[in-house]
Design a protein around this motif. Structure first.
Motif, PDB file in Angstrom:
ATOM      1  N   THR A 436       0.995  -1.188   0.074  1.00  0.00           N
ATOM      2  CA  THR A 436      -0.067   0.031   0.009  1.00  0.00           C
ATOM      3  C   THR A 436       1.041   1.157   0.042  1.00  0.00           C
ATOM      4  O   THR A 436       1.852   1.475   0.837  1.00  0.00           O
ATOM      5  N   ASP A 437       0.487   2.235  -0.904  1.00  0.00           N
ATOM      6  CA  ASP A 437       1.358   3.485  -0.885  1.00  0.00           C
ATOM      7  C   ASP A 437       0.670   4.343  -0.031  1.00  0.00           C
ATOM      8  O   ASP A 437      -0.277   4.218   0.625  1.00  0.00           O
ATOM      9  N   ILE A 438       1.183   5.939   0.028  1.00  0.00           N
ATOM     10  CA  ILE A 438       0.714   6.688   1.072  1.00  0.00           C
ATOM     11  C   ILE A 438      -0.592   7.122   0.692  1.00  0.00           C
ATOM     12  O   ILE A 438      -1.372   7.606   1.537  1.00  0.00           O
ATOM     13  N   GLN A 439      -0.837   7.179  -0.686  1.00  0.00           N
ATOM     14  CA  GLN A 439      -2.336   7.507  -0.907  1.00  0.00           C
ATOM     15  C   GLN A 439      -3.179   6.347  -0.551  1.00  0.00           C
ATOM     16  O   GLN A 439      -4.482   6.807   0.138  1.00  0.00           O
ATOM     17  N   GLY A 440      -3.142   5.182  -0.649  1.00  0.00           N
ATOM     18  CA  GLY A 440      -3.834   4.298  -0.054  1.00  0.00           C
ATOM     19  C   GLY A 440      -3.953   4.300   1.544  1.00  0.00           C
ATOM     20  O   GLY A 440      -5.114   3.960   1.843  1.00  0.00           O
ATOM     21  N   ALA A 441      -2.819   4.555   2.063  1.00  0.00           N
ATOM     22  CA  ALA A 441      -2.705   4.722   3.569  1.00  0.00           C
ATOM     23  C   ALA A 441      -3.670   5.918   3.785  1.00  0.00           C
ATOM     24  O   ALA A 441      -4.626   5.651   4.924  1.00  0.00           O
ATOM     25  N   MET A 442      -3.688   6.935   3.172  1.00  0.00           N
ATOM     26  CA  MET A 442      -4.548   8.089   3.660  1.00  0.00           C
ATOM     27  C   MET A 442      -6.034   7.995   3.402  1.00  0.00           C
ATOM     28  O   MET A 442      -6.904   8.173   3.942  1.00  0.00           O
ATOM     29  N   ASN A 443      -6.126   7.238   2.178  1.00  0.00           N
ATOM     30  CA  ASN A 443      -7.583   6.708   2.155  1.00  0.00           C
ATOM     31  C   ASN A 443      -8.388   6.081   3.045  1.00  0.00           C
ATOM     32  O   ASN A 443      -9.411   6.115   3.817  1.00  0.00           O
ATOM     33  N   LEU A 444      -7.423   4.926   3.648  1.00  0.00           N
ATOM     34  CA  LEU A 444      -7.942   4.086   4.456  1.00  0.00           C
ATOM     35  C   LEU A 444      -8.126   4.744   5.948  1.00  0.00           C
ATOM     36  O   LEU A 444      -8.996   4.661   6.930  1.00  0.00           O
ATOM     37  N   ALA A 445      -7.215   5.732   6.191  1.00  0.00           N
ATOM     38  CA  ALA A 445      -7.032   6.633   7.436  1.00  0.00           C
ATOM     39  C   ALA A 445      -8.409   7.569   7.496  1.00  0.00           C
ATOM     40  O   ALA A 445      -9.052   7.599   8.493  1.00  0.00           O
ATOM     41  N   GLU A 446      -8.702   7.937   6.167  1.00  0.00           N
ATOM     42  CA  GLU A 446      -9.947   8.608   6.334  1.00  0.00           C
ATOM     43  C   GLU A 446     -11.366   7.925   6.560  1.00  0.00           C
ATOM     44  O   GLU A 446     -12.214   8.286   7.180  1.00  0.00           O
ATOM     45  N   GLN A 447     -11.401   6.688   6.118  1.00  0.00           N
ATOM     46  CA  GLN A 447     -12.300   5.748   6.189  1.00  0.00           C
ATOM     47  C   GLN A 447     -12.497   5.482   7.745  1.00  0.00           C
ATOM     48  O   GLN A 447     -13.397   5.564   8.399  1.00  0.00           O
ATOM     49  N   ILE A 448     -11.280   5.357   8.348  1.00  0.00           N
ATOM     50  CA  ILE A 448     -11.271   4.943   9.807  1.00  0.00           C
ATOM     51  C   ILE A 448     -11.804   6.289  10.548  1.00  0.00           C
ATOM     52  O   ILE A 448     -12.798   6.200  11.646  1.00  0.00           O
ATOM     53  N   ARG A 449     -11.197   7.512  10.257  1.00  0.00           N
ATOM     54  CA  ARG A 449     -11.714   8.645  11.013  1.00  0.00           C
ATOM     55  C   ARG A 449     -13.339   8.790  10.712  1.00  0.00           C
ATOM     56  O   ARG A 449     -13.896   9.183  11.812  1.00  0.00           O
ATOM     57  N   ARG A 450     -13.761   8.479   9.640  1.00  0.00           N
ATOM     58  CA  ARG A 450     -15.240   8.749   9.505  1.00  0.00           C
ATOM     59  C   ARG A 450     -16.142   7.549  10.026  1.00  0.00           C
ATOM     60  O   ARG A 450     -17.148   7.908  10.871  1.00  0.00           O
ATOM     61  N   GLY A 451     -15.432   6.466  10.218  1.00  0.00           N
ATOM     62  CA  GLY A 451     -16.125   5.353  10.745  1.00  0.00           C
ATOM     63  C   GLY A 451     -16.130   5.461  12.418  1.00  0.00           C
ATOM     64  O   GLY A 451     -17.358   5.496  12.867  1.00  0.00           O
ATOM     65  N   VAL A 452     -15.216   6.091  12.788  1.00  0.00           N
ATOM     66  CA  VAL A 452     -15.315   6.596  14.364  1.00  0.00           C
ATOM     67  C   VAL A 452     -16.313   7.472  14.573  1.00  0.00           C
ATOM     68  O   VAL A 452     -17.265   7.625  15.279  1.00  0.00           O
ATOM     69  N   MET A 453     -16.476   8.450  13.527  1.00  0.00           N
ATOM     70  CA  MET A 453     -17.442   9.649  13.992  1.00  0.00           C
ATOM     71  C   MET A 453     -18.669   9.198  13.747  1.00  0.00           C
ATOM     72  O   MET A 453     -19.752   9.625  14.459  1.00  0.00           O
ATOM     73  N   ASP A 454     -18.994   8.338  12.817  1.00  0.00           N
ATOM     74  CA  ASP A 454     -20.355   7.486  12.469  1.00  0.00           C
ATOM     75  C   ASP A 454     -21.051   6.904  13.613  1.00  0.00           C
ATOM     76  O   ASP A 454     -22.189   6.730  13.678  1.00  0.00           O
ATOM     77  N   LYS A 455     -20.134   6.575  14.488  1.00  0.00           N
ATOM     78  CA  LYS A 455     -20.538   5.884  15.904  1.00  0.00           C
ATOM     79  C   LYS A 455     -21.328   6.906  16.781  1.00  0.00           C
ATOM     80  O   LYS A 455     -22.076   6.348  17.639  1.00  0.00           O
TER      81      LYS A 455
END
Length: 523
Positions: A436-455
């Motif tokens: 996984t390159d840096i762009q893929g890592a940033m995309n997943l990081a944003e998914q995690i950040r939003r997933g926590v907020m959605d809870k």
């Protein structure tokens, strides 16, 4: 599908192949039992064939003796008839010659035990001279088969006809007769010698056969002349459709065959032989049950022994397999316990995510893989914002629940089996992303950040009013000379930058020309 943990354990040599001992034991016991049965079958089959072979030899010898005796019996009568016919044809059988002929007939009958009597008939079938004291009275023998035969055939060869009852005393006889001609070769009468049926009965009794055995003498056309056991109603019946006359004799004049008798349906080994000098067939038969009686007894005893041995092997095998099954169960329990211990040793009990021990092991593996394949390796470090305030406000029990919810949000975003979510310590988490390159890592990081907020986990100590996380991402291509500590420090530096920039955001760290550059992403 193998999990990330299975791959790691296999890489460490933990996964072992178990030998299927129970299956091997079942196959071995089955093979032993089959071999015993096969050996028993081969031994019994060989023994059966030997007994049948011996019986065939005995049957051939018996029929040869019967044929020789029958041939001698009829040949003696034939010679007597031949000498008498020559005399009669030379001197005639007028009234002057009859007393002398009668005495000669009597002497010849007394000399041969098999003869019932000798009789001379004229061309009309009337008695002329006999070996008996008085001439029989009646209509003569013009209706008899042998008389009609000689009327119609000029052959001087002796003729053997079907068994008949003597009109002299009612005794069963087998007629052997010859044609008598005058000096011009014209038919003048028939000279007959009667062979006693009782003579063949006594002859047959001299041979040793079993109670269900059988012997017979028949004409080549299948007409039965004599038989053991003697059944009067069967005398004169035709055996032409039987196995011997229908199938065997056309192929060979002597031999052996096993088949059911047409007389009584008993299965016998039949030996048969056709006489060379006369149109006669003899046969001797022993019942199959008598031939194989000893074999049946041996087969029963051998089978019983093998069955007992197989039962013993089966019992021992059952005990052994039972012990193997118990051992397998113990092994399975130990394996489950080992897996449970491995899970405890490599996973966080609260969140179910991998712990730092498994994380460090995974880093070593992925560093080596990335260096071999020249593929990028990324790491996300994340931290719950203002978590100390959360614990102070709601207590540690609710804080533990919050950690578990955040862990679920992190794990739900890791869709690939190669991704490894880790509880790094306290409220800090990490996600290791191979290939996984840096762009893929940033995309997943944003998914995690939003997933926590959605809870929407309430947090009165946060400016947002709910729980958020800050994330730092770092990516590089391993070279084989890299430091794990530096890799973690750089991801942690990116996390620090995200927290320093206001929290609830993702940040990346890239290294260019030996200098560090911070890139912040506010979403």
């Amino acid at each position: 599908m193998p999990t990330r943990l299975d791959e790691l354990c296999h890489a460490q040599g933990i996964a072992l192949k178990r030998i299927p001992l129970r299956n091997a034991a079942v196959l071995f016991i089955g093979a032993v039992c089959l071999c015993l049965c096969a050996l028993l079958y081969l031994q019994l089959e060989q023994s059966r064939r030997h007994d049948l072979s011996q019986a065939q030899v005995a049957s051939s010898n018996l029929t040869r003796a019967m044929a020789q005796q029958a041939e001698d019996t009829f040949m003696q009568a034939d010679l007597v008839l031949t000498s008498l016919v020559d005399w009669i044809q030379a001197d005639g059988f007028g009234s002057a010659q009859r007393p002398r002929l009668q005495k000669t007939f009597v002497r010849r009958v007394q000399a041969l035990d098999q003869l019932h009597g000798i009789l001379l008939f004229d061309q009309k079938g009337q008695w002329v001279v006999t070996s008996f004291e008085a001439l029989p009275r009646g209509n003569g023998v013009a209706d008899r088969e042998y008389f009609r035969f000689h009327q119609q055939n000029i052959s001087s060869v002796a003729h053997i006809g079907p068994a008949i009852r003597s009109r002299e005393n009612g005794e069963w006889i087998i007629p052997i007769s010859k044609r008598v001609n005058d000096r011009k070769g014209q038919f003048q009468g028939v000279l007959l010698a009667g062979i006693k049926m009782s003579y063949f009965e006594q002859f047959f009794k001299g041979f040793s056969i079993d109670d269900n055995g059988a012997m017979f003498l028949a004409l080549t056309d299948g007409t039965l002349l004599a038989r053991r056991p003697y059944v009067q109603a069967q005398i004169g019946t035709s055996l032409a459709k039987g196995e011997i006359f229908q199938n065997l004799l056309p192929r060979a004049t002597s031999g052996n065959a096993m088949f059911a008798s047409e007389m009584d349906s008993i299965v016998r080994l039949h030996g048969y032989r056709q006489l060379e000098a006369y149109p006669l067939v003899v046969s001797a038969a022993s019942s199959r049950d008598s031939i194989l009686a000893d074999w049946y007894d041996t087969a029963f005893r051998s089978s019983a022994i093998v069955v007992l041995v197989i039962l013993g092997i089966g019992l021992i095998g059952w005990v052994f397999i039972r012990q193997v099954r118990v051992g397998e169960q113990v092994e399975a329990d130990l394996r489950q316990a080992q897996q449970a211990l491995e899970l405890i040793a490599t996973h966080d009990s609260l969140t179910g995510l991998a712990n730092r021990r498994l994380f460090e092991r995974a880093l070593d593996i992925e560093f080596g893989r990335g260096a071999r394949q020249q593929s990028p390796l990324s790491l996300i470090m994340l931290d719950i914002d203002f978590f100390k305030r959360y614990n102070d406000t709601y207590g540690h029990v609710v804080g533990d629940h919050c950690l578990a919810e955040v862990a679920r949000a992190v794990k739900s975003c890791c869709h690939r089996k190669a991704d490894l979510a880790v509880r790094y310590g306290g409220e800090e988490f990490a996600v290791l992303l191979p290939d996984t390159d840096i762009q893929g890592a940033m995309n997943l990081a944003e998914q995690i950040r939003r997933g926590v907020m959605d809870k929407n986990i309430s947090h009165s100590g946060s400016p947002c009013g709910y729980v958020t996380v800050s994330l730092g991402c770092y990516s590089f291509v391993p070279t084989g000379r890299d430091s794990v500590e530096v890799f973690i420090q750089r991801a942690d530096a990116a996390l620090y930058q995200a927290k320093h920039s206001g929290r609830n955001r993702s940040a990346t760290l890239s290294v260019e020309g030996g200098a560090q550059a911070l890139v912040r992403s506010d979403r």
